[in-house]
Design an enzyme around this catalytic site. Structure first.
Site, PDB file in Angstrom:
ATOM      1  N   GLY A 202      20.304 -12.698 -28.826  1.00  0.00           N
ATOM      2  CA  GLY A 202      21.027 -13.955 -28.946  1.00  0.00           C
ATOM      3  C   GLY A 202      22.441 -13.907 -28.423  1.00  0.00           C
ATOM      4  O   GLY A 202      22.778 -13.082 -27.582  1.00  0.00           O
ATOM      5  N   LEU A 228      12.849 -16.063 -26.407  1.00  0.00           N
ATOM      6  CA  LEU A 228      14.179 -15.645 -25.966  1.00  0.00           C
ATOM      7  C   LEU A 228      14.370 -14.135 -26.146  1.00  0.00           C
ATOM      8  O   LEU A 228      14.192 -13.606 -27.215  1.00  0.00           O
ATOM      9  CB  LEU A 228      15.236 -16.397 -26.797  1.00  0.00           C
ATOM     10  N   ASP A 229      14.766 -13.462 -25.083  1.00  0.00           N
ATOM     11  CA  ASP A 229      15.090 -12.033 -25.132  1.00  0.00           C
ATOM     12  C   ASP A 229      13.914 -11.165 -25.580  1.00  0.00           C
ATOM     13  O   ASP A 229      14.102 -10.043 -26.046  1.00  0.00           O
ATOM     14  CB  ASP A 229      16.289 -11.763 -26.067  1.00  0.00           C
ATOM     15  N   GLU A 230      12.697 -11.694 -25.447  1.00  0.00           N
ATOM     16  CA  GLU A 230      11.549 -10.952 -25.962  1.00  0.00           C
ATOM     17  C   GLU A 230      10.585 -10.492 -24.875  1.00  0.00           C
ATOM     18  O   GLU A 230       9.568  -9.891 -25.163  1.00  0.00           O
ATOM     19  CB  GLU A 230      10.775 -11.816 -26.986  1.00  0.00           C
TER      20      GLU A 230
END
Lengths: 284, 284, 284, 284
Positions: A202, A228-230
């Site tokens: 995040g 997100l960011d995964e």
């Protein structure tokens, strides 16, 4: 059509006895020379192979023979073959305000070290236009002001459409992308995240890192999927810090890590060295 | 009582102009020789100083003069001074089943490289007794079987009581400690966690790391406070891995990182080099 | 002349009791605020201190008081004080054919991250002129063709003279400099060497590294003195390689290390953080 | 004799088209399952392949078929095949006075993590006898006092003879070995050198590193051949230091690197993962 020069064969599917033997046999009978071969079998029994070879061959005939010459125990339909000439990829780069990753890519591109052609740079700010124009690359300023997220992304997609990029590189593009946008480029968007994921997912990771008092910071290049960011991690690197580093100092030091990690990840991706398996990246 | 040899003065409090000058002045007037001096002012204006010096002095008189010779602007009551002789610490080590960190500490202790005396090893299993007994150190097997968490910790505390340890080292002690236990040793329990915190908090971090497909694993030595895996970080280190590492391979490789990081962190702690400031460790 | 803003006091000389006390006392009496102070005493008894402070003061008066307020045991004449305002340095960059270090410096300079102004770039080839001119910086092509080494260096010195650079940065300048040239800029020439010195001194270090089969390559930023590759080391970094890396691959990977190490070293030098002591660099 | 379980096939020789195909074909026809296959072709055209497989087979028949089923273009006599069951190696460890590498090996051995059986420890001092005897391993003190180098080595060879070690590990054995000794164990002696070779060859590398002012120290595990510190490098690792580290501090920090690098190198060697090619080690 007979093709020559270097080629890359990518194969993945369920493992079975004799896969390497059968595939290398097809290449041998076509008189093709294997320059480099690497394979991997996952703990769950999935087989991945990347074969770099050279020689002259008929593309369709080779693929057909590969698909039909598998060991009896192998279900043909479950195996994927991709046959790519070894060549530069076409990309579009997206940025917001930070220049360090973009600058790195531009210098590499200018000296033919990127394994890709940068067709255009798209940004939601016009701050980096002067840098991009030094290198004679189209810069598209697509502001998000006064637009919904969907409208903004639609405007970006329209802008990008003429370039038909094979990959989209998020070189510090600081807005979250919707599933709709991501689905236009499945497994073809590479992002650089300014932390050692999954730590500090995040916003404001360096602020988080400072507050937590970590002794090492890092950066992560990964494919973008809907979380997100995964997405699958391609490359990571780190750098030691200590209590004297403020969050701003960490951000400054971190930039050196970010730009190198992004470049290294792109080199792997543009050379067809990365398989995606679930949420993991297999780098052969 | 006049003391000689090497000493360490630790000072912390709100920053104000002249602090270094006043403190070094006291040492100068007492004819004490500063061997090493290091200080740090945090962004929020807190001052930390560690001064290693040698010479002969009256302990009480020196502390009194330090406390009363501050700049006018400084509130005496807000400044903490600690004056320690430079000497080995007394510790108790707690373990569960894994031997690698314990083995590292025992070998260092046997060759006088630990900066501490291991008074005893306490474990909730008897697996590591043979290893410990090779080194002639008391081993206390305090099983958790059939006990509540509170009963088990009470039994451990009773066992430890006779040793009066200055520090408790969790060298892969795999049970969560209650606030009650932790409060017996405020800022005096050091743990090694088998991940690069704050990534992969909690159980089975190498399994989590495998699933997430990270390219780097790590270990974190930290003080234990009441929030699991949330205490101030003393030291961290990392190691590159790739898709070929199973979770078990990562665990194996990670052990080398864990034991070295723990040893490095303990060296800092036992040499009075670590200040705790909120959730951050200041290492001077 | 009264000056304000941030300043850096650099002090070095033989150690004696009370040095920190006396110097910080002078700053305290001048009502100057120490932001950061760091000192080091070498094993041979030499004292180094770097003090960053802010406030308004009379430059000459402060220096005079510093020089005359030392402890009795200290020989005034042996102590050196330097008092610098914290400001950007003026530099000239020298290159040959490789762009990676120069590109790094230009991008940083363009975004005001270099802590220096690049006044000009000088090269013995005209290959990098297009890159430099993108950034609006004078580029001087001074060919060595048909000149003796001495004539060539004289031509470079004449070209540089108008810029009066405080530092000369060799960003992959691939010719050995004579003692005469080096003596024009004592301790003011920084070079990046493409190996982990002292391994692989001299030409073609990546070729040497390949032949030797090393598993790690590196780069070294150092001051230039009269012995080739022998000046004080400011910063080093490394990267893992394996048998699959050809000498050319190592050179490619090494470039990422070289440019980052050079930038990190320059940041230290331009912020007055580096003392030279014999053949060692003390970084405070 | 039919054998089962895991096996390792090592093959090396001049590269030619179809090598992988022919070898994997033999394994396929014998119904053997390849678990892991890795190969490498050097720039000079030498082919190396390591194949880990499982299944039941006749050893002699398999080797014969491998040797006779090569592509027509391949000269059978130039290809070497080795077929090893996957099992622990028998080793003797040689030490002088330092305990850190030996301690590491002993702890790993005690917990079955070494991939080898330590048959005995031989030393030219009796200092480490107490440590070794804790682990119930024979310790042979063979003093060099009053002996020529040749006499001393003969005494060591006589002592070792009964153990018939497959590998000799020099875990900080601080005497140079003669060619005669080395020739008893061709490519079967592994040494740990306390520097990042080829930097600081010879005696006292940490002292040399301090004098040179390096910012990174390292350690190198390598095979021993007739040139001191010149054999093929198996593994290296490094650690950052700064001007505050004395030569003694570097030695202390370096020990952590040395013991881990040695262990990592031995793991590779004992798992038949290292080919020697001239002065380079190929790790598959």
């Amino acid at each position: 059509m007979a093709v020559t020069d270097k080629h890359i064969l990518l194969m993945d599917g369920p493992d079975s006895k004799g896969l390497i033997y059968h595939v290398t046999g097809v290449l041998f009978r076509h008189n093709l020379n294997i320059i480099h071969n690497d394979e991997y079998v996952s703990p769950s029994g999935r087989f991945f192979m990347r074969t770099e070879f050279e020689g002259t061959f008929d593309n369709a005939a080779l693929l057909h023979e590969l698909q039909t010459t598998l060991p009896d125990s192998t279900s043909q339909s479950e195996i994927t073959f991709r046959l790519n000439p070894k060549r530069k990829k076409n990309i579009v780069v997206m940025v917001t305000k930070e220049h360090h990753c973009l600058g790195e890519l531009l210098i590499r591109y200018a000296f033919d070290e990127l394994d890709a052609d940068i067709l255009a740079v798209v940004s939601n700010y016009n701050l980096l236009q002067p840098l991009v124009s030094k290198f004679g690359i189209p810069f598209h300023y697509v502001s998000h002001e006064g637009k919904t997220r969907e409208e903004h992304e639609e405007a970006i997609l329209r802008t990008m459409a003429i370039y038909e990029p094979e990959y989209v590189v998020l070189a510090k593009y600081m807005r979250v992308l919707t599933a709709n946008f991501v689905n236009h480029f499945p497994n073809r968007i590479v992002n650089i995240h300014h932390s050692f994921l999954p730590a500090f997912i995040g916003a404001n990771p360096y602020r988080q890192a400072y507050e937590r008092g970590v002794k090492i910071i890092g950066a992560t290049a990964h494919f973008v999927n809907n979380d997100l960011d995964e997405g699958p991690i391609i490359a990571q690197n780190v750098k030691e810090v200590d209590h004297r580093h403020t969050a701003a100092d960490m951000a400054t030091e971190g930039k050196d890590v970010e730009k190198i990690v992004l470049s290294q990840a792109l080199k792997l991706v543009f050379n067809d060295r990365v398989f995606i398996s679930g949420n993991r990246a297999i780098v052969l």
